[in-house]
Design a protein around this motif. Structure first.
Motif, PDB file in Angstrom:
ATOM      1  N   GLU A 108      19.023 -24.590 -38.870  1.00  0.00           N
ATOM      2  CA  GLU A 108      19.983 -25.627 -39.223  1.00  0.00           C
ATOM      3  C   GLU A 108      21.362 -25.281 -38.683  1.00  0.00           C
ATOM      4  O   GLU A 108      22.380 -25.464 -39.351  1.00  0.00           O
ATOM      5  CB  GLU A 108      20.019 -25.827 -40.739  1.00  0.00           C
ATOM      6  N   ALA A 109      21.357 -24.722 -37.480  1.00  0.00           N
ATOM      7  CA  ALA A 109      22.610 -24.319 -36.853  1.00  0.00           C
ATOM      8  C   ALA A 109      23.033 -25.370 -35.836  1.00  0.00           C
ATOM      9  O   ALA A 109      22.200 -25.896 -35.093  1.00  0.00           O
ATOM     10  CB  ALA A 109      22.430 -22.972 -36.154  1.00  0.00           C
ATOM     11  N   VAL A 110      24.351 -25.663 -35.816  1.00  0.00           N
ATOM     12  CA  VAL A 110      24.833 -26.716 -34.925  1.00  0.00           C
ATOM     13  C   VAL A 110      26.043 -26.252 -34.108  1.00  0.00           C
ATOM     14  O   VAL A 110      26.879 -27.054 -33.695  1.00  0.00           O
ATOM     15  CB  VAL A 110      25.184 -28.002 -35.705  1.00  0.00           C
ATOM     16  N   GLY A 111      26.147 -24.923 -33.872  1.00  0.00           N
ATOM     17  CA  GLY A 111      27.273 -24.396 -33.102  1.00  0.00           C
ATOM     18  C   GLY A 111      27.297 -24.921 -31.685  1.00  0.00           C
ATOM     19  O   GLY A 111      26.264 -25.275 -31.114  1.00  0.00           O
ATOM     20  N   LYS A 112      28.521 -24.993 -31.104  1.00  0.00           N
ATOM     21  CA  LYS A 112      28.648 -25.598 -29.775  1.00  0.00           C
ATOM     22  C   LYS A 112      29.322 -24.682 -28.761  1.00  0.00           C
ATOM     23  O   LYS A 112      29.582 -25.092 -27.637  1.00  0.00           O
ATOM     24  CB  LYS A 112      29.474 -26.890 -29.866  1.00  0.00           C
ATOM     25  N   VAL A 113      29.620 -23.443 -29.123  1.00  0.00           N
ATOM     26  CA  VAL A 113      30.305 -22.545 -28.196  1.00  0.00           C
ATOM     27  C   VAL A 113      29.354 -22.071 -27.102  1.00  0.00           C
ATOM     28  O   VAL A 113      29.671 -22.115 -25.919  1.00  0.00           O
ATOM     29  CB  VAL A 113      30.900 -21.329 -28.946  1.00  0.00           C
ATOM     30  N   GLY A 114      28.176 -21.601 -27.522  1.00  0.00           N
ATOM     31  CA  GLY A 114      27.180 -21.136 -26.557  1.00  0.00           C
ATOM     32  C   GLY A 114      26.140 -22.203 -26.310  1.00  0.00           C
ATOM     33  O   GLY A 114      26.210 -23.291 -26.869  1.00  0.00           O
ATOM     34  N   PRO A 115      25.175 -21.903 -25.417  1.00  0.00           N
ATOM     35  CA  PRO A 115      24.131 -22.887 -25.103  1.00  0.00           C
ATOM     36  C   PRO A 115      23.280 -23.238 -26.311  1.00  0.00           C
ATOM     37  O   PRO A 115      23.082 -22.425 -27.212  1.00  0.00           O
ATOM     38  CB  PRO A 115      23.296 -22.178 -24.024  1.00  0.00           C
ATOM     39  N   ASN A 116      22.790 -24.478 -26.307  1.00  0.00           N
ATOM     40  CA  ASN A 116      21.864 -24.963 -27.337  1.00  0.00           C
ATOM     41  C   ASN A 116      20.529 -24.248 -27.140  1.00  0.00           C
ATOM     42  O   ASN A 116      19.864 -24.413 -26.128  1.00  0.00           O
ATOM     43  CB  ASN A 116      21.701 -26.474 -27.163  1.00  0.00           C
ATOM     44  N   LEU A 117      20.134 -23.439 -28.124  1.00  0.00           N
ATOM     45  CA  LEU A 117      18.934 -22.606 -27.952  1.00  0.00           C
ATOM     46  C   LEU A 117      17.650 -23.438 -28.007  1.00  0.00           C
ATOM     47  O   LEU A 117      16.629 -23.022 -27.459  1.00  0.00           O
ATOM     48  CB  LEU A 117      18.911 -21.496 -29.002  1.00  0.00           C
ATOM     49  N   ASP A 118      17.707 -24.610 -28.625  1.00  0.00           N
ATOM     50  CA  ASP A 118      16.515 -25.466 -28.621  1.00  0.00           C
ATOM     51  C   ASP A 118      16.265 -26.018 -27.216  1.00  0.00           C
ATOM     52  O   ASP A 118      15.133 -26.319 -26.852  1.00  0.00           O
ATOM     53  CB  ASP A 118      16.694 -26.628 -29.607  1.00  0.00           C
ATOM     54  N   VAL A 119      17.348 -26.161 -26.450  1.00  0.00           N
ATOM     55  CA  VAL A 119      17.216 -26.645 -25.079  1.00  0.00           C
ATOM     56  C   VAL A 119      16.870 -25.486 -24.154  1.00  0.00           C
ATOM     57  O   VAL A 119      15.986 -25.577 -23.310  1.00  0.00           O
ATOM     58  CB  VAL A 119      18.531 -27.323 -24.616  1.00  0.00           C
ATOM     59  N   LEU A 120      17.542 -24.363 -24.342  1.00  0.00           N
ATOM     60  CA  LEU A 120      17.360 -23.196 -23.478  1.00  0.00           C
ATOM     61  C   LEU A 120      15.987 -22.545 -23.691  1.00  0.00           C
ATOM     62  O   LEU A 120      15.394 -22.021 -22.745  1.00  0.00           O
ATOM     63  CB  LEU A 120      18.471 -22.176 -23.764  1.00  0.00           C
ATOM     64  N   LYS A 121      15.505 -22.566 -24.922  1.00  0.00           N
ATOM     65  CA  LYS A 121      14.235 -21.926 -25.300  1.00  0.00           C
ATOM     66  C   LYS A 121      14.121 -20.493 -24.769  1.00  0.00           C
ATOM     67  O   LYS A 121      13.176 -20.175 -24.029  1.00  0.00           O
ATOM     68  CB  LYS A 121      13.037 -22.727 -24.785  1.00  0.00           C
ATOM     69  N   PRO A 122      15.052 -19.635 -25.110  1.00  0.00           N
ATOM     70  CA  PRO A 122      15.000 -18.273 -24.573  1.00  0.00           C
ATOM     71  C   PRO A 122      13.836 -17.486 -25.165  1.00  0.00           C
ATOM     72  O   PRO A 122      13.610 -17.543 -26.370  1.00  0.00           O
ATOM     73  CB  PRO A 122      16.339 -17.670 -25.040  1.00  0.00           C
ATOM     74  N   PRO A 123      13.097 -16.767 -24.302  1.00  0.00           N
ATOM     75  CA  PRO A 123      12.031 -15.909 -24.840  1.00  0.00           C
ATOM     76  C   PRO A 123      12.628 -14.780 -25.679  1.00  0.00           C
ATOM     77  O   PRO A 123      13.814 -14.455 -25.556  1.00  0.00           O
ATOM     78  CB  PRO A 123      11.348 -15.352 -23.595  1.00  0.00           C
ATOM     79  N   GLN A 124      11.777 -14.182 -26.494  1.00  0.00           N
ATOM     80  CA  GLN A 124      12.211 -13.132 -27.420  1.00  0.00           C
ATOM     81  C   GLN A 124      12.975 -12.007 -26.706  1.00  0.00           C
ATOM     82  O   GLN A 124      14.022 -11.561 -27.175  1.00  0.00           O
ATOM     83  CB  GLN A 124      10.983 -12.571 -28.141  1.00  0.00           C
ATOM     84  N   GLU A 125      12.459 -11.563 -25.555  1.00  0.00           N
ATOM     85  CA  GLU A 125      13.059 -10.420 -24.851  1.00  0.00           C
ATOM     86  C   GLU A 125      14.466 -10.771 -24.360  1.00  0.00           C
ATOM     87  O   GLU A 125      15.375  -9.953 -24.424  1.00  0.00           O
ATOM     88  CB  GLU A 125      12.206  -9.990 -23.646  1.00  0.00           C
ATOM     89  N   LEU A 126      14.613 -12.002 -23.824  1.00  0.00           N
ATOM     90  CA  LEU A 126      15.915 -12.418 -23.318  1.00  0.00           C
ATOM     91  C   LEU A 126      16.927 -12.482 -24.459  1.00  0.00           C
ATOM     92  O   LEU A 126      18.081 -12.060 -24.329  1.00  0.00           O
ATOM     93  CB  LEU A 126      15.804 -13.788 -22.639  1.00  0.00           C
ATOM     94  N   THR A 127      16.479 -12.995 -25.605  1.00  0.00           N
ATOM     95  CA  THR A 127      17.368 -13.100 -26.763  1.00  0.00           C
ATOM     96  C   THR A 127      17.794 -11.706 -27.227  1.00  0.00           C
ATOM     97  O   THR A 127      18.975 -11.465 -27.488  1.00  0.00           O
ATOM     98  CB  THR A 127      16.667 -13.842 -27.918  1.00  0.00           C
ATOM     99  N   TYR A 128      16.827 -10.807 -27.267  1.00  0.00           N
ATOM    100  CA  TYR A 128      17.145  -9.432 -27.677  1.00  0.00           C
ATOM    101  C   TYR A 128      18.193  -8.838 -26.743  1.00  0.00           C
ATOM    102  O   TYR A 128      19.186  -8.251 -27.187  1.00  0.00           O
ATOM    103  CB  TYR A 128      15.865  -8.579 -27.667  1.00  0.00           C
TER     104      TYR A 128
END
Ligand code: HEC
Length: 165
Positions: A108-128
């Motif tokens: 339920e996060a709606v921050g706008k500073v960084g990329p939208n993670l629902d759009v980016l769909k970063p894999p676990q390793e990239l996020t780490y």
């Protein structure tokens, strides 16, 4: 756990009721008992109904109040994603450390500073990697080391399991 106990208790009560019914000679026997004017039968009817309603009256609210909350799932647009304990922990950490800057429906996060993670769909390793090393490519700055170790892993697991879903 408690929900299971209450559930079982409820059916035990129903089972005993049916047993009693059978012993009394089926529904007709019970009706005869209930409708008879004998004081004993009246008392029985009152006690039976009281016990039944109290049992249901306690069981149903108890289910809602103490219901099984072990599995805190993420609800996104009507779909439910089951979270592991680690991912659940990651969701809480995401709420404090990442939600200000990122959008992620599962948190339920709606921050706008960084990329939208629902759009980016970063894999676990990239996020780490992003959490531990930070990011600075011109599109703004993500500080390094917001979380480390097990906490970083938990957040990465949560994002990996939920982003874009
Ligand atoms: C202060 C704001 C801010 C916070 C807090 C923040 N981020 Fe970021 N994040 C950014 C920005 C800005 C970028 C884009 C950086 C760039 O592209 O140069 C980014 C990029 C990312 C990326 C994409 C990395 C890539 O290589 O494409 C991921 C994944 C990410 N953040 C996850 C997280 C997680 C998880 C947290 C919480 C631990 C978090 N962010 C906290 C601002 C933030």
């Amino acid at each position: 756990m408690l929900a299971t106990v209450v559930f079982l208790a409820f059916w035990v009560v129903v089972g005993l009721g049916l047993f009693f019914l059978a012993v009394r000679g089926g529904p007709r026997g019970v009706r005869a008992t209930l409708q008879s004017q004998k004081p004993g039968a009246r008392t029985f009817a009152v006690i039976a109904f009281t016990v039944f309603y109290v049992a249901v009256g306690i069981a149903v609210p108890a289910l809602f109040i103490f219901g099984d909350r072990d599995s805190a799932d993420a609800h996104i647009n009507g779909t439910t994603i089951e979270l592991t304990k680690q991912e659940e922990e990651g969701r809480a950490l995401f709420g404090t450390g990442c939600a200000n800057c990122h959008t992620l429906a599962a948190a339920e996060a709606v921050g706008k500073v960084g990329p939208n993670l629902d759009v980016l769909k970063p894999p676990q390793e990239l996020t780490y990697d992003a959490i531990v090393r930070g990011r600075q490519r011109g599109g703004g700055t993500m500080p390094a080391g917001i979380y480390s170790g097990a906490e970083a892993e938990a957040v990465a697991a949560f994002v990996g399991a939920t982003a874009g879903r």
